[in-house]
Design a protein around this motif. Structure first.
Motif, mmCIF file in Angstrom:
data_model
loop_
_atom_site.group_PDB
_atom_site.id
_atom_site.type_symbol
_atom_site.label_atom_id
_atom_site.label_comp_id
_atom_site.label_asym_id
_atom_site.label_seq_id
_atom_site.Cartn_x
_atom_site.Cartn_y
_atom_site.Cartn_z
ATOM 1 N N ILE A 172 21.949 5.470 -64.313
ATOM 2 C CA ILE A 172 22.784 5.842 -63.176
ATOM 3 C C ILE A 172 22.019 6.855 -62.332
ATOM 4 N N THR A 173 22.066 6.675 -61.020
ATOM 5 C CA THR A 173 21.313 7.555 -60.127
ATOM 6 C C THR A 173 22.269 8.496 -59.400
ATOM 7 N N ALA A 174 21.714 9.543 -58.806
ATOM 8 C CA ALA A 174 22.531 10.588 -58.175
ATOM 9 C C ALA A 174 23.555 10.045 -57.166
ATOM 10 N N PRO A 175 23.171 9.134 -56.247
ATOM 11 C CA PRO A 175 24.185 8.668 -55.291
ATOM 12 C C PRO A 175 25.321 7.897 -55.955
ATOM 13 N N GLU A 176 25.043 7.307 -57.137
ATOM 14 C CA GLU A 176 26.098 6.577 -57.850
ATOM 15 C C GLU A 176 26.981 7.533 -58.659
ATOM 16 N N ILE A 177 26.521 8.763 -58.853
ATOM 17 C CA ILE A 177 27.306 9.749 -59.600
ATOM 18 C C ILE A 177 28.382 10.357 -58.703
ATOM 19 N N SER A 178 28.014 10.687 -57.464
ATOM 20 C CA SER A 178 28.993 11.294 -56.553
ATOM 21 C C SER A 178 28.614 11.060 -55.101
ATOM 22 N N GLN A 179 29.614 10.847 -54.268
ATOM 23 C CA GLN A 179 29.415 10.678 -52.829
ATOM 24 C C GLN A 179 28.783 11.920 -52.191
#
Ligand code: SAH
Length: 337
Positions: A32-39
């Protein structure tokens, strides 16, 4: 087979490659990458570039580019946040570089409300100011590995033995491109090089030097490569990189010093931990603002996501940010010269 050839084939083979055949992201994917963790991640990156665009005098036509945009989440979040910046979206020509047709299709969907162009290499970027994002892109580029053998280097290579891939070592040879590593390594040390990363970075930096703009390079890695960082991830687990070619994500830590040496005549910023960078851009205020509308499990998930992006024990310190910018202009917000 050299490691860079192995990586390229495993990741990008037209019908068997990892990125070309599957969607690796998210809870059900391999990582999981940063943009998929939070908007919040894409929002703050977008606003960082928009503020830099304003500081540069708001050029009336520019390229907003992303390298390896994955599912297109980061760019979608960035553009949504930047609606608050008058003129930014109208002046932006959105250009994406993505090797995987499957991911290109996802990006088309995520960005369906925008006019988007895909190109296949940075040398084809339009001749105009460039504002560019690369999150977890450089770590996917193919590397070579060398082990020091007194005053020579032996290259790590992959061979076939009894039907299985095995790591082996090439002959001890001089490597002129590693001459500068003779001072900080000793016999048996492993160093990694990423020629593709240097070429791509140099073409971005040349554009920024000529036309203005900025780039944000975000990745795991450090200032100088030392040691074996070649790794494979499958189902969020670390696996043997030779065990299932085409089914595991292959990466190596980014050698930011190597990239920085290719930045001239554009300037590069201090390498900054992702947590520090996001704090400086106001992630805590944004997190509090979003939290006001949440409760129960959604609020818990939001707090966990904020922590994952910023805490030094999570992604906050492992991931680093380096900015590129034009001589005579300010660095991008959140980064220092
Ligand atoms: N930036 C996204 C995805 C990171 S994964 C995110 O943060 O979620 C790496 C991305 O780079 C994928 O989209 C992959 O398909 C793409 N990629 C890998 N090697 C590439 C290459 N040589 N050229 C273009 N895209 C590449």
């Amino acid at each position: 087979m050299r490691l860079d050839d192995y990586m390229t084939t495993c990741l990008l083979h037209p019908t068997l490659g990892y990125y070309t055949t599957q969607d690796p992201f998210g809870q059900t994917g391999d990582f999981i990458t940063a943009p998929e963790i939070s908007q919040m991640f894409g929002e703050l990156i977008g606003l960082c570039l928009a503020q830099k665009w304003l500081s540069d005098g708001a050029p009336d036509r520019f390229t907003l580019a992303e390298l390896g945009p994955g599912r297109g989440t980061l760019m979608a979040d960035a553009l949504r946040a930047c609606r608050a910046v008058p003129g930014f979206a109208d002046a932006a020509q959105i250009v994406l570089i993505e090797a995987s047709p499957a991911l290109q299709a996802q990006q088309r969907k995520a960005l369906s409300r925008y006019d988007v162009t895909w190109i296949d290499r940075t040398t084809r970027l339009p001749d105009q100011p460039l504002y560019l994002i690369a999150n977890e892109f450089f770590d996917a580029l193919p590397i070579r590995q060398f082990i020091r053998d007194e005053n020579n280097w032996r290259e790590c290579q992959i061979g076939l033995q009894d039907g299985a891939f095995q790591m082996g070592l090439g002959a001890a040879l001089p490597q002129p491109s590693l001459a500068h590593r003779m001072n900080d390594t000793k016999d048996g040390d492993v160093v990694e090089t990423c020629a593709a990363g240097i070429t791509i970075l140099n073409s971005i930096a040349t554009r920024i030097d000529t036309y203005g703009g900025a780039a944000l390079i975000i990745d795991y890695g450090d200032w100088r490569s030392l040691g074996d960082t070649f790794q494979a991830l499958q189902d969020h687990q670390s696996v043997d990189p030779l065990a299932s070619p085409g089914h595991a994500d292959l990466t190596a830590h980014v050698d930011f010093e190597g990239l920085a040496t290719a930045a001239a005549p554009a300037l590069f910023t201090k390498l900054t931990p992702q947590g520090v960078f996001l704090e400086r851009l106001g992630v805590t205020a944004r997190a509090q603002n979003l939290a006001n509308a949440l409760n129960g499990p959604a609020l818990d998930a939001h707090i966990t996501a904020h922590r994952r992006l910023t805490h030094p024990a999570e992604m906050g310190n492992l991931f680093k940010v380096m900015g590129l910018y034009q001589n005579g202009k300010p660095p991008p917000p959140g980064l220092e010269p």
